[in-house]
Design a protein around this motif. Sequence first.
Motif, PDB file in Angstrom:
ATOM      1  N   LEU A  12       0.825  -1.197   0.000  1.00 29.88           N
ATOM      2  CA  LEU A  12       0.000   0.000   0.000  1.00 29.88           C
ATOM      3  C   LEU A  12       0.867   1.258   0.000  1.00 29.88           C
ATOM      4  O   LEU A  12       0.578   2.225  -0.714  1.00 29.88           O
ATOM      5  N   LEU A  13       1.939   1.234   0.775  1.00 28.37           N
ATOM      6  CA  LEU A  13       2.873   2.358   0.771  1.00 28.37           C
ATOM      7  C   LEU A  13       3.531   2.507  -0.594  1.00 28.37           C
ATOM      8  O   LEU A  13       3.686   3.618  -1.097  1.00 28.37           O
ATOM      9  N   GLY A  14       3.894   1.381  -1.204  1.00 29.12           N
ATOM     10  CA  GLY A  14       4.486   1.422  -2.544  1.00 29.12           C
ATOM     11  C   GLY A  14       3.528   1.997  -3.572  1.00 29.12           C
ATOM     12  O   GLY A  14       3.925   2.802  -4.423  1.00 29.12           O
ATOM     13  N   ALA A  15       2.255   1.608  -3.503  1.00 31.23           N
ATOM     14  CA  ALA A  15       1.259   2.152  -4.430  1.00 31.23           C
ATOM     15  C   ALA A  15       1.106   3.654  -4.222  1.00 31.23           C
ATOM     16  O   ALA A  15       1.009   4.425  -5.187  1.00 31.23           O
ATOM     17  N   PHE A  16       1.108   4.085  -2.959  1.00 31.90           N
ATOM     18  CA  PHE A  16       1.008   5.510  -2.668  1.00 31.90           C
ATOM     19  C   PHE A  16       2.221   6.261  -3.217  1.00 31.90           C
ATOM     20  O   PHE A  16       2.075   7.314  -3.839  1.00 31.90           O
ATOM     21  N   LEU A  17       3.423   5.717  -3.006  1.00 26.29           N
ATOM     22  CA  LEU A  17       4.634   6.401  -3.469  1.00 26.29           C
ATOM     23  C   LEU A  17       4.721   6.439  -4.992  1.00 26.29           C
ATOM     24  O   LEU A  17       5.150   7.445  -5.559  1.00 26.29           O
ATOM     25  N   ILE A  18       4.322   5.356  -5.650  1.00 27.22           N
ATOM     26  CA  ILE A  18       4.303   5.367  -7.112  1.00 27.22           C
ATOM     27  C   ILE A  18       3.299   6.394  -7.606  1.00 27.22           C
ATOM     28  O   ILE A  18       3.574   7.152  -8.548  1.00 27.22           O
ATOM     29  N   GLY A  19       2.140   6.446  -6.976  1.00 30.11           N
ATOM     30  CA  GLY A  19       1.150   7.453  -7.341  1.00 30.11           C
ATOM     31  C   GLY A  19       1.657   8.862  -7.093  1.00 30.11           C
ATOM     32  O   GLY A  19       1.450   9.758  -7.911  1.00 30.11           O
ATOM     33  N   PHE A  20       2.343   9.059  -5.959  1.00 26.97           N
ATOM     34  CA  PHE A  20       2.914  10.368  -5.659  1.00 26.97           C
ATOM     35  C   PHE A  20       3.914  10.779  -6.735  1.00 26.97           C
ATOM     36  O   PHE A  20       3.877  11.909  -7.228  1.00 26.97           O
TER      37      PHE A  20
END
Length: 99
Positions: A12-20
Amino acid sequence: MTYLAMFHWGWLLGAFLIGFCMGWIAVVYRGRSVSRVWIQRLSVIAAVIVGIAIAKVVPGRFGYWLDLGLALFGFYLVGCAIGSWLRDIVVVRQQARAT
C-alpha cells in the motif's frame, strides 16, 4: 480491511509512493475530454465494483483480490492527487519568485 492494511502495508505504501511520483512528474496535457456519457458509464461501473466489494458478494480468494486491488488503486489515486497538488504549489512559488 484492517487485515489488508496490516499485512500489505508495504504494498500500500508502494502504491502511494508510485502514485505520488506519477502525480509529481505528470505534465498536464489538455487534450480532448471524455464525453459525459462515458463519464457516467465509468462512474456506474466503479460504483458497482465498490458495491460488490462492500457487500462481500465475491467470496474467497477472488474477493480478497478485489478488496486488495481496490485498496491499492485507492492509495495510488490519493498519491497521484497529493503529488500533483504539491507540484502545483512548488511551480506557483517558483513562478512568483521569477516575476
